[in-house]
Scaffold this motif. Structure first.
Motif, short mmCIF file in Angstrom:
data_model
loop_
_atom_site.label_atom_id
_atom_site.label_comp_id
_atom_site.label_asym_id
_atom_site.label_seq_id
_atom_site.Cartn_x
_atom_site.Cartn_y
_atom_site.Cartn_z
N ARG A 34 50.73 52.43 46.90
CA ARG A 34 50.84 52.47 45.52
C ARG A 34 49.83 53.33 45.08
NH1 ARG A 34 54.63 50.45 47.29
NH2 ARG A 34 55.02 52.50 47.29
N LEU A 35 48.46 53.19 45.59
CA LEU A 35 47.37 54.07 44.96
C LEU A 35 47.48 55.40 45.35
CD1 LEU A 35 44.24 51.82 46.29
CD2 LEU A 35 45.14 52.03 43.89
N GLU A 36 48.10 55.71 46.46
CA GLU A 36 48.35 57.12 46.67
C GLU A 36 49.48 57.80 45.64
OE1 GLU A 36 49.52 57.43 50.56
OE2 GLU A 36 47.98 56.85 51.39
N GLU A 37 50.22 56.94 45.11
CA GLU A 37 51.09 57.13 44.00
C GLU A 37 50.32 57.53 42.78
OE1 GLU A 37 54.68 54.79 43.54
OE2 GLU A 37 54.91 54.40 45.82
N ILE A 38 49.52 56.83 42.65
CA ILE A 38 48.93 56.79 41.17
C ILE A 38 48.00 58.03 41.39
CG2 ILE A 38 47.07 55.77 39.87
CD1 ILE A 38 48.33 52.99 40.60
N THR A 117 46.26 39.89 41.72
CA THR A 117 46.43 39.80 40.25
C THR A 117 45.97 40.88 39.50
OG1 THR A 117 46.37 37.26 40.51
CG2 THR A 117 46.06 38.24 38.28
N ARG A 118 44.59 41.24 39.74
CA ARG A 118 43.88 42.37 39.16
C ARG A 118 44.46 43.71 39.54
NH1 ARG A 118 39.15 43.58 41.00
NH2 ARG A 118 39.05 41.84 42.76
N PHE A 119 44.72 43.71 40.75
CA PHE A 119 45.73 45.19 41.26
C PHE A 119 47.04 45.19 40.49
CE2 PHE A 119 48.23 47.47 44.30
CZ PHE A 119 47.56 48.75 43.92
N PHE A 120 47.91 44.18 40.42
CA PHE A 120 49.17 44.18 39.60
C PHE A 120 48.95 44.60 38.08
CE2 PHE A 120 51.49 41.16 42.83
CZ PHE A 120 51.83 42.41 43.56
N SER A 121 47.63 44.15 37.61
CA SER A 121 47.59 44.56 36.12
C SER A 121 47.26 46.02 36.22
CB SER A 121 46.33 43.62 35.59
OG SER A 121 45.85 44.10 34.28
N LEU A 123 48.50 48.19 38.26
CA LEU A 123 49.56 48.82 38.50
C LEU A 123 50.31 48.98 37.19
CD1 LEU A 123 50.77 47.69 41.78
CD2 LEU A 123 49.85 49.86 41.37
N GLY A 124 50.43 47.92 36.58
CA GLY A 124 51.08 47.71 35.00
C GLY A 124 50.72 48.81 34.19
N LYS A 125 49.31 49.16 34.29
CA LYS A 125 48.76 50.28 33.24
C LYS A 125 49.38 51.61 33.59
CE LYS A 125 44.66 48.63 33.13
NZ LYS A 125 43.01 48.53 32.98
N TYR A 126 49.21 51.90 35.11
CA TYR A 126 49.07 53.41 35.39
C TYR A 126 50.43 53.55 36.52
CZ TYR A 126 44.36 52.92 33.89
OH TYR A 126 43.30 52.81 32.98
N MET A 127 51.35 52.80 36.52
CA MET A 127 52.72 53.02 37.52
C MET A 127 53.67 53.90 36.42
SD MET A 127 52.30 53.40 40.43
CE MET A 127 53.74 53.14 41.45
#
Length: 127
Positions: A34-38, A117-121, A123-127
């Motif tokens: 997911r980080l690579e996608e972002i 939890t922090r990572f999902f937050s 992802l919610g901002k930048y995916m």
């Protein structure tokens, strides 16, 4: 009164921990994807900094998880040795070590849940 703790009970708990660890490792690989996608979508420095922090935390967690996996495997070998010696109950030293492992797993579980939890937050901002 003495409580007898059977080695098979500890073996069962080890198997649960091993499955949980394998799941965590698989999840971390997914998070890194997911980080690579972002990274392909965002070039803003603030996003890249936050992304780098998650990458570092994933690496740290992965290392700690691997350490726990190794410790569990070593303890499992000790239990197997006791089983081969026909000792069904665990000795006090091994029980203390097992309880410490249980605490380490619980600590890692809580840290990992917080990171997730922090990572999902994020992802919610930048995916």
């Amino acid at each position: 009164m003495k409580q007898i703790i059977d080695n098979s009970d500890l073996h069962f708990e080890h198997k649960l921990w091993e499955k949980e660890i394998l799941f965590w490792l698989d999840e971390i690989r997914s998070f890194q994807n997911r980080l690579e996608e972002i990274q392909r979508k965002w070039t803003h420095p603030d996003v890249l900094v936050e992304m780098g922090q998650f990458q570092n935390q994933f690496i740290l967690h992965q290392g700690k998880i691997e350490e726990l996996k190794e410790e569990i495997e070593q303890h499992e070998l000790r239990i197997a040795g006791q089983f081969m010696a026909r000792e069904d109950a665990i000795d006090r030293v091994a029980l203390k070590y097992h309880q410490e492992m249980r605490d380490k797993m619980e600590t890692q579980r809580n840290l990992y849940i917080n990171l997730k939890t922090r990572f999902f937050s994020f992802l919610g901002k930048y995916m």
